[in-house]
Enzyme design. Structure first.
Site, short mmCIF file in Angstrom:
data_model
loop_
_atom_site.label_atom_id
_atom_site.label_comp_id
_atom_site.label_asym_id
_atom_site.label_seq_id
_atom_site.Cartn_x
_atom_site.Cartn_y
_atom_site.Cartn_z
N ASP A 28 -16.64 28.93 -5.42
CA ASP A 28 -18.05 29.31 -5.27
C ASP A 28 -18.90 28.11 -4.84
O ASP A 28 -18.62 26.98 -5.25
CB ASP A 28 -18.56 29.87 -6.61
CG ASP A 28 -19.88 30.60 -6.47
OD1 ASP A 28 -20.30 30.88 -5.33
OD2 ASP A 28 -20.50 30.88 -7.51
N GLY A 29 -19.91 28.39 -4.04
CA GLY A 29 -20.88 27.34 -3.70
C GLY A 29 -20.89 26.93 -2.24
O GLY A 29 -21.59 25.98 -1.86
N HIS A 45 -18.59 27.73 4.57
CA HIS A 45 -17.31 28.44 4.43
C HIS A 45 -16.18 27.67 5.15
O HIS A 45 -15.06 27.59 4.65
CB HIS A 45 -17.42 29.86 4.99
CG HIS A 45 -18.36 30.74 4.19
ND1 HIS A 45 -18.30 30.84 2.82
CD2 HIS A 45 -19.37 31.57 4.58
CE1 HIS A 45 -19.24 31.68 2.39
NE2 HIS A 45 -19.90 32.13 3.44
N SER A 73 -14.24 39.18 -2.09
CA SER A 73 -14.27 40.21 -3.12
C SER A 73 -14.58 41.57 -2.48
O SER A 73 -15.13 41.64 -1.37
CB SER A 73 -15.32 39.88 -4.18
OG SER A 73 -16.61 40.18 -3.70
N TRP A 77 -18.42 42.73 1.10
CA TRP A 77 -18.77 43.51 2.30
C TRP A 77 -20.28 43.73 2.40
O TRP A 77 -20.79 44.06 3.46
CB TRP A 77 -18.07 44.87 2.29
CG TRP A 77 -16.58 44.79 2.35
CD1 TRP A 77 -15.72 45.01 1.31
CD2 TRP A 77 -15.76 44.45 3.47
NE1 TRP A 77 -14.42 44.84 1.72
CE2 TRP A 77 -14.41 44.49 3.05
CE3 TRP A 77 -16.02 44.10 4.81
CZ2 TRP A 77 -13.35 44.20 3.88
CZ3 TRP A 77 -14.95 43.82 5.65
CH2 TRP A 77 -13.64 43.87 5.18
N ARG A 79 -22.53 41.55 2.17
CA ARG A 79 -23.22 40.40 2.79
C ARG A 79 -23.60 40.75 4.24
O ARG A 79 -23.05 41.69 4.82
CB ARG A 79 -22.30 39.18 2.77
CG ARG A 79 -22.09 38.70 1.36
CD ARG A 79 -21.43 37.35 1.30
NE ARG A 79 -21.34 36.92 -0.08
CZ ARG A 79 -21.23 35.67 -0.49
NH1 ARG A 79 -21.19 34.69 0.39
NH2 ARG A 79 -21.16 35.38 -1.76
N LEU A 139 5.50 26.88 -4.78
CA LEU A 139 4.21 27.43 -5.22
C LEU A 139 4.02 28.86 -4.71
O LEU A 139 4.28 29.15 -3.54
CB LEU A 139 3.08 26.55 -4.65
CG LEU A 139 1.66 27.07 -4.87
CD1 LEU A 139 1.24 26.92 -6.33
CD2 LEU A 139 0.65 26.36 -3.96
N ARG A 202 -19.40 32.99 -14.67
CA ARG A 202 -19.07 34.41 -14.82
C ARG A 202 -17.80 34.71 -14.04
O ARG A 202 -17.36 33.91 -13.21
CB ARG A 202 -20.23 35.29 -14.35
CG ARG A 202 -20.68 35.03 -12.94
CD ARG A 202 -21.84 35.91 -12.50
NE ARG A 202 -22.31 35.45 -11.21
CZ ARG A 202 -23.31 34.59 -11.02
NH1 ARG A 202 -23.97 34.12 -12.05
NH2 ARG A 202 -23.65 34.19 -9.82
C1 FPP Z 1 -18.44 31.74 -2.36
O1 FPP Z 1 -19.41 30.95 -1.79
C2 FPP Z 1 -17.28 31.86 -1.51
C3 FPP Z 1 -16.87 32.99 -0.89
C4 FPP Z 1 -17.59 34.27 -0.97
C5 FPP Z 1 -15.68 33.04 -0.09
C6 FPP Z 1 -14.68 31.95 -0.31
C7 FPP Z 1 -14.13 31.65 0.99
C8 FPP Z 1 -13.63 30.47 1.39
C9 FPP Z 1 -13.44 29.31 0.54
C10 FPP Z 1 -13.25 30.31 2.79
C11 FPP Z 1 -12.39 31.38 3.34
C12 FPP Z 1 -11.13 31.62 2.59
C13 FPP Z 1 -9.93 31.82 3.17
C14 FPP Z 1 -8.73 32.19 2.38
C15 FPP Z 1 -9.77 31.64 4.60
P1 FPP Z 1 -20.83 31.59 -1.59
O2 FPP Z 1 -20.99 31.92 -0.17
O3 FPP Z 1 -21.06 32.72 -2.52
O4 FPP Z 1 -21.74 30.37 -1.99
P2 FPP Z 1 -23.20 30.43 -2.59
O5 FPP Z 1 -23.09 31.10 -3.93
O6 FPP Z 1 -23.56 29.00 -2.69
O7 FPP Z 1 -24.05 31.19 -1.62
#
Ligand code: FPP
Length: 259
Positions: A28-29, A45, A73, A77, A79, A139, A202
């Site tokens: 996250d983040g 991302h 998740s 979708w 977003r 792994l 959470r």
């Molecule tokens: C949360 O950050 C992250 C996600 C919703 C997606 C996680 C995806 C990646 C790490 C990259 C893609 C993964 C693969 C397997 C290719 P957020 O966007 O919710 O961050 P924020 O809460 O700061 O807005």
């Protein structure tokens, strides 16, 4: 794990001080990381994928058995269209660019989440990632994609109800073990440690069933900044935890039997 199995484990193996076999990460983040730098969210991302590569390398070096990452998740979708497309594109690139290296490193890729309704190219890519690495013994990288724990649990309940309706399963035979065996993760041990970055605390519909006895470590670091040191610090914190599975730890038990 059934009540008796968890008690058994609590007595024989309190796990204190042992490394986690299965680490799951809520990455996250990314968005905040980008916004703080005046960059588009997509850049966050993109840097998140680099952090994922670092995490996989660290997991291999640290001899972790299973690493599960929450990549998309069932709720993502909702977003904006462009962001969803970017995340799908990054998954595409990740599998295209990294599959050979993962395979060379003996990593087995598993995907959990709903496959129905996915675009055929994405569905095909997921099949490819799993089939190319199916015989690997190192792994296990579990990618949760289009995953929602409530949806997973509801689907398992539907399948069990169907078997009861058809007379193939007795209602009284549905217990925690039977239910767990119906989940996509039935051959994967429950996560010992769940890490969430970005300071949020959470689960967000991630592994709700499997997390019954997981330890949680919440790190303030934003996912694109997650590195080996952050990973090791989370594991070190986990190793200081006293896991009891509802039972007693070995020192408590010996005190009890001496008294
Ligand atoms: C949360 O950050 C992250 C996600 C919703 C997606 C996680 C995806 C990646 C790490 C990259 C893609 C993964 C693969 C397997 C290719 P957020 O966007 O919710 O961050 P924020 O809460 O700061 O807005």
């Amino acid at each position: 794990m059934s009540g008796s199995a968890s008690k058994d484990r609590a007595i024989r193996d309190p796990d204190t001080g042992s490394a986690p076999r299965h680490v799951a990460i809520i990455m996250d983040g990314n968005g905040r990381w980008a916004t703080q730098r005046g960059l588009p969210r997509l850049e966050g991302h993109r840097r998140g994928v680099e952090a994922l590569r670092r995490a996989v390398r660290a997991a291999i070096d640290l001899k972790i058995g299973y690493l599960t990452v929450y990549s998309f998740s069932a709720e993502n979708w909702t977003r904006p269209f462009d962001e969803v497309q970017s995340l799908l594109g990054l998954l595409h690139l990740f599998i295209r660019n990294d599959l050979a290296e993962l395979n060379a490193n003996n990593v087995r890729v598993r995907i959990i989440g709903e496959r129905q309704g996915l675009a055929p190219d994405i569905a095909q890519l997921l099949i490819e990632a799993e089939s190319v690495t199916i015989n690997n013994t190192g792994l296990v990288l579990v990618v949760a994609f289009n995953y929602g724990a409530r949806q997973e649990i509801a689907a398992a309940a539907r399948r069990l109800a169907q078997r009861v309706k058809e007379g193939k399963l007795h209602l009284d035979d549905i217990d925690a073990d039977c239910f767990g065996a119906e989940l996509e993760t039935n051959d994967i041990p429950d996560p010992d440690l769940i890490i969430r970055t970005s300071g949020e605390q959470r689960l967000s519909n991630f592994l709700l069933w499997q997390a019954a006895y997981s330890e949680f470590v919440f790190l303030p670091v934003l996912w694109p900044d997650f590195d080996r040191a952050a990973f090791i610090s989370a594991i070190a914190e986990y190793m200081h935890r006293d896991r009891r599975y509802g039972g007693l730890t070995a020192p408590q038990l010996s005190k009890k039997s001496a008294s």
